[in-house]
Design an enzyme around this catalytic site. Structure first.
Site, PDB file in Angstrom:
ATOM      1  N   LYS A  86       1.137   4.669   6.824  1.00 32.55           N
ATOM      2  CA  LYS A  86       0.626   5.482   5.714  1.00 32.55           C
ATOM      3  C   LYS A  86       1.351   6.831   5.733  1.00 32.55           C
ATOM      4  O   LYS A  86       2.118   7.138   6.637  1.00 32.55           O
ATOM      5  CB  LYS A  86      -0.884   5.735   5.838  1.00 32.55           C
ATOM      6  CG  LYS A  86      -1.752   4.484   5.899  1.00 32.55           C
ATOM      7  CD  LYS A  86      -1.828   3.733   4.593  1.00 32.55           C
ATOM      8  CE  LYS A  86      -2.752   2.528   4.709  1.00 32.55           C
ATOM      9  NZ  LYS A  86      -2.681   1.666   3.499  1.00 32.55           N
ATOM     10  N   SER A  92       0.801  -1.226   0.000  1.00 29.81           N
ATOM     11  CA  SER A  92       0.000   0.000   0.000  1.00 29.81           C
ATOM     12  C   SER A  92       0.829   1.269   0.000  1.00 29.81           C
ATOM     13  O   SER A  92       0.307   2.348  -0.293  1.00 29.81           O
ATOM     14  CB  SER A  92      -0.949   0.012   1.201  1.00 29.81           C
ATOM     15  OG  SER A  92      -0.234   0.198   2.399  1.00 29.81           O
TER      16      SER A  92
END
Length: 210
Positions: free
Chosen positions: A108, A53
Site C-alpha cells: 500500500k 488495489s
C-alpha cells in the site's frame, strides 16, 4: 651406472575427475544459494502484484524489487509504497469474518507517519488539517469508509485519528477497490518488510516507483 627410473605417478581415474567436478559444482551452487538467501533475507527481494488495489500505479502481475535495507537506518516517509505483513488489527477483522488471509504480505501507499492527524472529509484525506493532493488516486475517486465491510462496528477512519509512535497509516491508490487502513487501522513498524523501489516487469513499464 644408469639412473633409477622414478616411480610413475598414479593416473587420476575418470571417475575421480567426475567426483571432483561434482564437488566443486556443488560448492559453487551452495555458495550461490547462500548468497541469494542472504540478499533476499536482508537486502532486497522480488515481489509480484496479485490484486488491483494499487492501480493505476501498480498493475496486476507487475514485478517489483523491494528494498529491505533503507528502513533499518531511516524512518518511512509519506508517499512511500511499502510492503508489510498483515497487522494484528487486520488479522482480527479477517478472523471475525471467517475469511482466510489472502496473502502473507500486503503493498500500500504510506499516508500517515507518527504524529500525523488523519481524517476523511468531503471525499478527501486531510493530514494535519490540510487536504492531501493525491494525483496517484485511480479515477480521482473519493476516499471514504463506505468500501469497508458492513460487518465492522466502526471503521478506523470513521473518526479523525492521530498516528502513534512506531505506527503508520496506509491506503491503496485504487480507493474504490482497496481494503486498507481506513477499515482496519495502523501498521506497526515491526510489520514492515520494505519499500517498493523498482518495477522490472513488464519491460515496457520498467522504472523507479513513485
Amino acid at each position: 651406472m644408469p639412473m633409477p627410473t622414478p616411480p610413475a605417478m598414479p593416473k587420476k581415474s575418470f571417475f575421480f575427475s567426475i567426483q571432483v567436478g561434482w564437488r566443486e559444482a556443488a560448492k559453487t551452487v551452495g555458495l550461490s544459494l547462500l548468497l541469494a538467501f542472504g540478499i533476499r533475507s536482508f537486502v532486497a527481494e522480488a515481489r509480484f502484484i496479485p490484486s488491483g488495489s494499487m492501480e493505476p500505479t501498480l498493475q496486476i502481475h507487475d514485478r517489483l524489487i523491494i528494498d529491505k535495507v533503507t528502513y533499518q537506518f531511516n524512518p518511512p516517509q509519506r508517499g512511500d509504497i511499502i510492503v508489510f505483513h498483515p497487522p494484528q488489527s487486520l488479522r482480527q477483522q479477517v478472523d471475525q469474518q471467517n475469511d482466510p488471509l489472502p496473502m502473507d504480505t500486503i503493498i500500500k501507499r504510506l499516508i500517515g507517519i507518527p504524529g500525523d492527524q488523519l481524517e476523511l472529509k468531503d471525499g478527501a484525506v486531510y493530514r494535519n488539517q490540510v487536504k492531501i493532493q493525491e494525483q496517484y488516486v485511480a479515477h480521482k475517486a473519493k476516499t471514504s469508509v463506505q468500501v469497508c465491510p458492513a460487518s465492522l462496528s466502526q471503521s478506523f477512519l470513521a473518526l479523525p485519528q492521530v498516528v502513534p509512535a512506531d505506527h503508520y497509516l496506509v491506503l491503496g491508490d485504487n480507493r474504490l477497490n482497496s481494503y486498507d487502513g481506513r477499515c482496519w487501522g495502523l501498521v506497526s513498524r515491526s510489520d514492515l518488510l520494505g519499500r517498493a523501489v523498482f518495477r522490472y516487469w513488464p519491460v515496457h513499464r520498467i522504472g523507479n516507483l513513485e
